[in-house]
Design a protein around this motif. Sequence first.
Motif, PDB file in Angstrom:
ATOM      1  N   ASN A 110      13.410  -1.842   3.417  1.00 58.76           N
ATOM      2  CA  ASN A 110      13.925  -3.160   2.761  1.00 58.76           C
ATOM      3  C   ASN A 110      12.514  -3.904   2.337  1.00 58.76           C
ATOM      4  O   ASN A 110      11.822  -4.335   3.036  1.00 58.76           O
ATOM      5  CB  ASN A 110      14.482  -4.047   3.393  1.00 58.76           C
ATOM      6  CG  ASN A 110      15.001  -5.112   2.743  1.00 58.76           C
ATOM      7  OD1 ASN A 110      14.761  -5.360   1.435  1.00 58.76           O
ATOM      8  ND2 ASN A 110      15.939  -6.031   3.145  1.00 58.76           N
ATOM      9  N   LYS A 111      12.001  -3.548   0.962  1.00 59.31           N
ATOM     10  CA  LYS A 111      11.169  -4.457   0.344  1.00 59.31           C
ATOM     11  C   LYS A 111      11.365  -5.729  -0.410  1.00 59.31           C
ATOM     12  O   LYS A 111      10.597  -6.200  -1.275  1.00 59.31           O
ATOM     13  CB  LYS A 111      10.133  -3.443  -0.440  1.00 59.31           C
ATOM     14  CG  LYS A 111       9.359  -2.385   0.555  1.00 59.31           C
ATOM     15  CD  LYS A 111       8.413  -1.655  -0.089  1.00 59.31           C
ATOM     16  CE  LYS A 111       7.064  -2.267  -0.104  1.00 59.31           C
ATOM     17  NZ  LYS A 111       5.920  -1.292  -0.459  1.00 59.31           N
ATOM     18  N   LEU A 112      12.571  -6.035  -0.434  1.00 57.43           N
ATOM     19  CA  LEU A 112      12.963  -7.311  -0.806  1.00 57.43           C
ATOM     20  C   LEU A 112      12.212  -8.355  -0.068  1.00 57.43           C
ATOM     21  O   LEU A 112      12.017  -8.067   1.096  1.00 57.43           O
ATOM     22  CB  LEU A 112      14.663  -7.563  -0.809  1.00 57.43           C
ATOM     23  CG  LEU A 112      15.326  -6.389  -1.415  1.00 57.43           C
ATOM     24  CD1 LEU A 112      16.794  -6.311  -1.264  1.00 57.43           C
ATOM     25  CD2 LEU A 112      15.153  -6.069  -2.880  1.00 57.43           C
ATOM     26  N   GLU A 113      12.175  -9.539  -0.775  1.00 60.83           N
ATOM     27  CA  GLU A 113      11.312 -10.494  -0.074  1.00 60.83           C
ATOM     28  C   GLU A 113      12.116 -11.404   0.996  1.00 60.83           C
ATOM     29  O   GLU A 113      11.707 -11.775   2.000  1.00 60.83           O
ATOM     30  CB  GLU A 113      10.914 -11.621  -0.954  1.00 60.83           C
ATOM     31  CG  GLU A 113       9.788 -10.826  -2.000  1.00 60.83           C
ATOM     32  CD  GLU A 113       8.774 -10.116  -1.212  1.00 60.83           C
ATOM     33  OE1 GLU A 113       8.129 -10.352  -0.011  1.00 60.83           O
ATOM     34  OE2 GLU A 113       8.262  -9.252  -1.792  1.00 60.83           O
ATOM     35  N   LEU A 144      16.754  -6.071   7.521  1.00 63.09           N
ATOM     36  CA  LEU A 144      15.959  -7.175   7.001  1.00 63.09           C
ATOM     37  C   LEU A 144      14.551  -6.899   6.159  1.00 63.09           C
ATOM     38  O   LEU A 144      14.321  -5.753   6.339  1.00 63.09           O
ATOM     39  CB  LEU A 144      15.362  -7.894   8.365  1.00 63.09           C
ATOM     40  CG  LEU A 144      16.479  -9.033   8.904  1.00 63.09           C
ATOM     41  CD1 LEU A 144      17.709  -8.383   9.348  1.00 63.09           C
ATOM     42  CD2 LEU A 144      15.784 -10.041   9.788  1.00 63.09           C
ATOM     43  N   PRO A 145      14.218  -7.755   5.737  1.00 65.64           N
ATOM     44  CA  PRO A 145      13.099  -7.571   4.697  1.00 65.64           C
ATOM     45  C   PRO A 145      11.867  -7.134   5.587  1.00 65.64           C
ATOM     46  O   PRO A 145      11.694  -7.766   6.674  1.00 65.64           O
ATOM     47  CB  PRO A 145      12.736  -9.028   4.062  1.00 65.64           C
ATOM     48  CG  PRO A 145      14.048  -9.543   3.817  1.00 65.64           C
ATOM     49  CD  PRO A 145      14.980  -9.173   4.903  1.00 65.64           C
ATOM     50  N   GLY A 146      11.208  -6.246   5.300  1.00 69.20           N
ATOM     51  CA  GLY A 146      10.161  -5.837   5.880  1.00 69.20           C
ATOM     52  C   GLY A 146      10.341  -4.481   7.018  1.00 69.20           C
ATOM     53  O   GLY A 146       9.630  -3.865   8.008  1.00 69.20           O
TER      54      GLY A 146
ATOM     55  N   GLU B 115      20.761 -13.520   1.818  1.00 70.57           N
ATOM     56  CA  GLU B 115      19.544 -14.074   1.982  1.00 70.57           C
ATOM     57  C   GLU B 115      19.318 -14.758   3.199  1.00 70.57           C
ATOM     58  O   GLU B 115      20.187 -15.476   3.501  1.00 70.57           O
ATOM     59  CB  GLU B 115      18.987 -14.778   0.681  1.00 70.57           C
ATOM     60  CG  GLU B 115      17.855 -15.201   0.362  1.00 70.57           C
ATOM     61  CD  GLU B 115      17.522 -16.138  -0.567  1.00 70.57           C
ATOM     62  OE1 GLU B 115      18.454 -15.985  -1.613  1.00 70.57           O
ATOM     63  OE2 GLU B 115      16.580 -17.210  -0.934  1.00 70.57           O
ATOM     64  N   ASN B 116      18.208 -14.511   3.782  1.00 72.36           N
ATOM     65  CA  ASN B 116      17.957 -15.044   5.055  1.00 72.36           C
ATOM     66  C   ASN B 116      17.197 -16.673   4.784  1.00 72.36           C
ATOM     67  O   ASN B 116      17.070 -16.915   3.787  1.00 72.36           O
ATOM     68  CB  ASN B 116      17.084 -14.438   6.088  1.00 72.36           C
ATOM     69  CG  ASN B 116      17.602 -13.119   5.991  1.00 72.36           C
ATOM     70  OD1 ASN B 116      18.892 -12.841   6.519  1.00 72.36           O
ATOM     71  ND2 ASN B 116      16.880 -11.907   5.897  1.00 72.36           N
ATOM     72  N   PRO B 431       4.135  -9.453   9.910  1.00 72.20           N
ATOM     73  CA  PRO B 431       4.698  -8.347  10.450  1.00 72.20           C
ATOM     74  C   PRO B 431       6.031  -8.230  10.379  1.00 72.20           C
ATOM     75  O   PRO B 431       6.626  -9.519  10.388  1.00 72.20           O
ATOM     76  CB  PRO B 431       4.008  -7.960  11.803  1.00 72.20           C
ATOM     77  CG  PRO B 431       3.719  -9.469  12.046  1.00 72.20           C
ATOM     78  CD  PRO B 431       3.437 -10.088  10.848  1.00 72.20           C
ATOM     79  N   ALA B 432       7.004  -7.276  10.728  1.00 72.23           N
ATOM     80  CA  ALA B 432       8.604  -7.300  10.825  1.00 72.23           C
ATOM     81  C   ALA B 432       8.803  -7.905  12.030  1.00 72.23           C
ATOM     82  O   ALA B 432      10.231  -8.762  12.083  1.00 72.23           O
ATOM     83  CB  ALA B 432       9.149  -5.991  10.730  1.00 72.23           C
TER      84      ALA B 432
END
Lengths: 605, 605
Positions: A110-113, A144-146, B115-116, B431-432
Amino acid sequence: MKDWDLHQSSTAGGFFLLYSTASASAINYAAVFGTMLPSARPLLAAAAVLCFWLLVAVAEAKVHHYTWDISYQLKSPDCFEKLAVTVNGEAPGPTIRATQGDTIVVAVHNKLETENTAIHWHGIRQIDTPWADGVAGVTQCPILPGETFTYQFVVDRPGTYLYHAHYGMQRVAGLNGMIVVTVPDGFVEPFSYDEEHTVLLGDWWHKSVYEQATGLSSNPFVFVTEPQSLLINGRGMFNCSLAPSGTCNASRPDCALPTLFTAVPGKTYLLRIGSLTSLSSLYFEIEGHPMMVVEADGHYVLPFAVRGLFIYSGETYSVLVKADQDPRRNYWAASHVVGRNPSQTPSGMAVVSYAFNGNNPWMPPPTAPPAGPAWNNTAIRVEQSRAIFAHPRYVVPMPARADRTLLLLNTQNRIDGHIKWTINGVSLMFPATPYLVAMKRGMKDAYEQRPPPDMYDHMSHEISAPAPTNGTVGSPVYRLALGSVVDVVLQNSNALNNKTETHPWHLHGHDFWVLGHGEGKFNPAADAWRLLNVRDPIMKNTVPLHPDGWTAVRFRADNPGVWLFHCHVEAHVFMGMGVVFEEGVKRVGRLPSSIMGCGRSKGLH
Amino acid sequence: MKDWDLHQSSTAGGFFLLYSTASASAINYAAVFGTMLPSARPLLAAAAVLCFWLLVAVAEAKVHHYTWDISYQLKSPDCFEKLAVTVNGEAPGPTIRATQGDTIVVAVHNKLETENTAIHWHGIRQIDTPWADGVAGVTQCPILPGETFTYQFVVDRPGTYLYHAHYGMQRVAGLNGMIVVTVPDGFVEPFSYDEEHTVLLGDWWHKSVYEQATGLSSNPFVFVTEPQSLLINGRGMFNCSLAPSGTCNASRPDCALPTLFTAVPGKTYLLRIGSLTSLSSLYFEIEGHPMMVVEADGHYVLPFAVRGLFIYSGETYSVLVKADQDPRRNYWAASHVVGRNPSQTPSGMAVVSYAFNGNNPWMPPPTAPPAGPAWNNTAIRVEQSRAIFAHPRYVVPMPARADRTLLLLNTQNRIDGHIKWTINGVSLMFPATPYLVAMKRGMKDAYEQRPPPDMYDHMSHEISAPAPTNGTVGSPVYRLALGSVVDVVLQNSNALNNKTETHPWHLHGHDFWVLGHGEGKFNPAADAWRLLNVRDPIMKNTVPLHPDGWTAVRFRADNPGVWLFHCHVEAHVFMGMGVVFEEGVKRVGRLPSSIMGCGRSKGLH
C-alpha cells in the motif's frame, strides 16, 4: 452473414444453439432462446465433471508471484484528468493469468499516503483460505499505508474472474482488473476459438470517491449522480467542451479510442467480458457481430446467441465472436447504460479492427455508433437472465430442497436523518473488528449478537411503495449450519423516491444456483416456487435482482468462513445493502496474524 | 492615537516596551526593537518561575473530556465548495480551553471512510505521555476508520497551542484548531486585558490533498501551487468568477467576511494568534492598531510592539490590542503571504468592529484593505525573529554549553527520479512500525539502525547552489543521551530551482532556546557562535529558518520518548524534511496497546 457451424465437432453435439442462418440484424430474442435444448443426461454430466477434476489433480500446479504497488496517479481515462488508484501505476491493473489449480500469491504494498486498502478476488471461493477474500471489515483488517499484505489462494476452477478494492467505496477510484483461469493442458473446453481477449467494462466519475461517499452519508442526502463516462478496458469518451478549461484534453493518447481486438477474417475470438461498474447496468455489443455466450461467472453455459449482452456489475461472461463481416472496414464495440436514464452518460466505445489488405486498421468505422436498446425495457433484460442455463455436460447437481429459506427484502429507509438501504430492516455497517477474527476468536462484543430476521413481513409489505417504517443500522450475522442448503429469495421494492432499480447481488465464498427470476412479490406459500428451475440452473456468484421483481438462489453453506452477500452497486452497499453469512467458522484453520491489528483484534496474533 | 501606558502597574516595571506616543503609521522597526531593555535579574527570574510552579501544584486540576467525530464534510471556507476533514462537522475544530495543570482527554472517533488519522497536540510536551503526541509513524499507529483512539495528556504550562492532523499531508485538508491554557486562579500574568479572542490563520487549496501528495511524489514532480486563499478563523476570500460554474458561491454565509472581534472603545484585547498554514509564511495586521507581543509558543516574552506580526506555520503569539481608534467605523484585519510571491493568493480578511452608538458593526471598513509589507523583504522578517527575548521574569535558565552539536543542512535532491528534501543527505520516511514502539520494544529491523550524520560537509558545501550529490531515503534516528544538552544549527541552502525559502522548524516534546539567526553559512569553528544570545533567549517550539541563513537552537534531551523535529511546511516534511530524536526510550512507561497494530507492532500488546 456466412454459415457458421462453430464447435459442433468439439462438443457432444446438439447442445449448442446454432445460428447458422440467422443474420445479425434479424436476431429475435424469443426465437433464439426458444430453441435451446434441455439437458437430459445428468449421469453423463456428473461423469464429465469427475473426469474434469481428475485431470486437474494430475496437472502440475504452478505458483504465480506478483508484487503490486497500490498508489494514486493522475490519469485521464476519459480525457478528463483525475486521480485514480492504480496497480503498479496502471488502472485497470494487470490481468492475472493462471491455469486451474495454480496458486496465486500477490504481495500488495500500500503506497497510498493516508488511505488503507484491501483487494477482493471476485469469484474465487477461497476454499481453505477464507482470510484471503479481501473484504476489509469482514475477512481482514485493511492494509495500512506503508504495509505489505500477501494474498495467497488457489484458483480451483477455470473461468473469468475479477479483482477490485473492497474497502469503503474505494473501487470507484479505479483499483480493479481481471483474472483469467485457463484449463490445464490436455483438457478440452466445450468450445474452441483462435484467440482470446479480455474486455473490462466500467463507469467513471469526475468527482472523487470522497465526495461521493460524503454526499451519500450527508443530510440532506446527495446521490453520486450518473457517471460521466463508461470505460472499456479503462478508456472512455468524455466531451471535453463540458469540462473546466485545463482539466480535459481530448488529444491525450491515454483516452484515444481503444482497439478492442484485431480480427483476422474467418477466425473466432473468445472475449472474456467482465463488468466492474460502480453503478451502471450495461448492454455490450459489437456492431454486426453477434455473440455466442459460453461461460458465465466461471461456469460453462448452454451456449446462446445474443446481438448484445446485458451485463451487471460483478458478472463475467465469455462470448465467442466470429470475424465474418466485410473485412474492408472496422466495427464499433459499445457499452450503454441500461436500467437508469443514460442521457448524462455517453456510451463507451472501442473498435474491432480487421486485419485485411486494403483496410486501414486505425480508421474509425464508417457507420454511426450503435445506440443500444431502450434503457427502460426491463422485460428484455429479464429475458436474458432467464435464458441462461448450465451447459448440459457441466450441470452441478443441486440439492432437491433447502434446509433454510431467507426472504430478503431491500427497502430504503431514513435512519437518524440519513438515507440507508436496509435488508429486512437492517442496514449493514461493518464492525471495527473483522467478523472472521471476531467470530473465530469468540469476541462476542465485537459485532451484533442478535441475528437479523430470516423473513420480512411478506404478507403485508407493499413492494411498490417506499418502506413505511424505519430500520436500524447494525452488524448482525446470519449463522448458517455448515453443509446446510440455503435458499435466498431477494425481493426488490421501491426506494424513497418511489422508483425501483436493478441490484446485482454478489455472494462471496460460494457460487449459487440461480433458481429463477420473477415479477412482483414472491409468495413463499404459493405457486412462486413452481416458477423455479431445479433441473439445469446455472451457477453464478453474481445475479441481478430486476426492478419490481424477485430473484431466487440456492447454495450449500459448505465453505467454513464468514462471507459477504451484497448489492454490487458501490453506493448501495455503502448505504448498507448487504448481509453477512457465517458457516463453520470453528473449522477455519489458524488465522494469519497479518489480517489482524484493527478494532479489538489489536494485540492478537 | 491616544496615550497608552498599558500594564505598567501590573509588571515589575520597566520591562515593557511602551509605545505611548508612537502613532501606528510611524512605527519604525529598528527604533522599536532598539528600545528593548535587557533582562538583568536571572536570580529573581528563577524565583518567579519557582513560585509559578508552586502555585500550579496547589491549584485543583480538572479533567476535560471531549468526544470528536472526524469526518469529511463539504465546506465552502472561501466560497469554493470542497471537502474538508472536520471535527464534529466543523473546520477548524473547536478551541480546547483548560487551566494549567488540567488533564485533557479526547476520544477521537475516526469516521472517515477509508482514511486513517492521528492528531498532534502542537506545543504540548507530553511529559510522561510520549505515546499521546499524535504523530502517526513516530508515536503511534494511525487511527483506522471506525476506531476510537483516546488521547490523554496534561497541559502543564499556560499559553497558546495548536492541534492538527499529523498523518501524511492530512493537515492540508482542514483538521486543525487551537488550545488555550490559562493560568490558575490567583496567578497574575505579566500583562492584563479585558477580553481574549483566538485568531487561527491558515491557507487553503481547491485541489484535494490527494492531488497535492500525488504531484509531489510523481516524476515529473508537480508542486502544490500557491494556495487559492488565506483563511482567518476558517474563512477566506476567493474570487468566484475564477472558478468553474456551480463550484463557488460568494453569497454563502460560511464565507462571509468574518468579524475578528467586537471592540469596545478603550478596552484592551488579548489575541491568541496561531498559524497552521500548510505552506505560507504570513504577516498579520489590524489596520490602525499596533500589537504588543506578550507571548510566543507558550512563553512570556519581553513585550514588543509591531504594526503587523510575521508568523510562521506552527507558531503562536499572543498580542495585546487596544481599542483606541475612531469608534465610528470598523477596521480591517488581514493576513498576507510573505516569503513567496503572493500574486496568486489574495490576502485573508476579517473585520474588527467597534461597538459604539452610531457605528454599524456590519459595515465594511471605509478604507482600502491594507496591502502588507513587501513579500520578498527578508531583512524585516529576520529582524522580528531577532527581536524576541524571554520576559525577564520568565527566563528559563539555559545550560552554558551543549554536549553535542548537530549541524543540519537541508538540500533538495533528486532520488530515483523523485525530488526530495534531505537533511544531511537523508530524506526521512516514516517506517511502517512507529518508532516509539519499535525502539521501546527493541525491534531493530523496524527502522534504520545506522544513525544519520551529525554534520554535513560544511567546509566545502556551497549553500547558494543546488545540492551537487544525491541523497538517500531512510528512517534513521538520532539517539540522544537522556538529559544531555543538544545544539542544533539549521542551515538553509538552495533548492534545485536555485531558490531559497523559509522553513519553520518544529520540535516535538520539547521547547528549545532560540540562540540566534544568521545570514549565509554558519561556521562552527569561527565566530558564528559569538552571534548567539545566551543570556535571555526565548524558548519556543517552532522557529523559522530564514532564506539564505541559519538558525541555532539548544534543548535539553530530558523527555523520554521519540520525537519528530521537522519543517512545518506540509509539502516539505512530506518530501522528507525532518529528523527523529530518541532519548531515554527505556525510561518510557508501559506503552498503551492502543498505539499498536500496524507494521511489526501487529500482535503486540
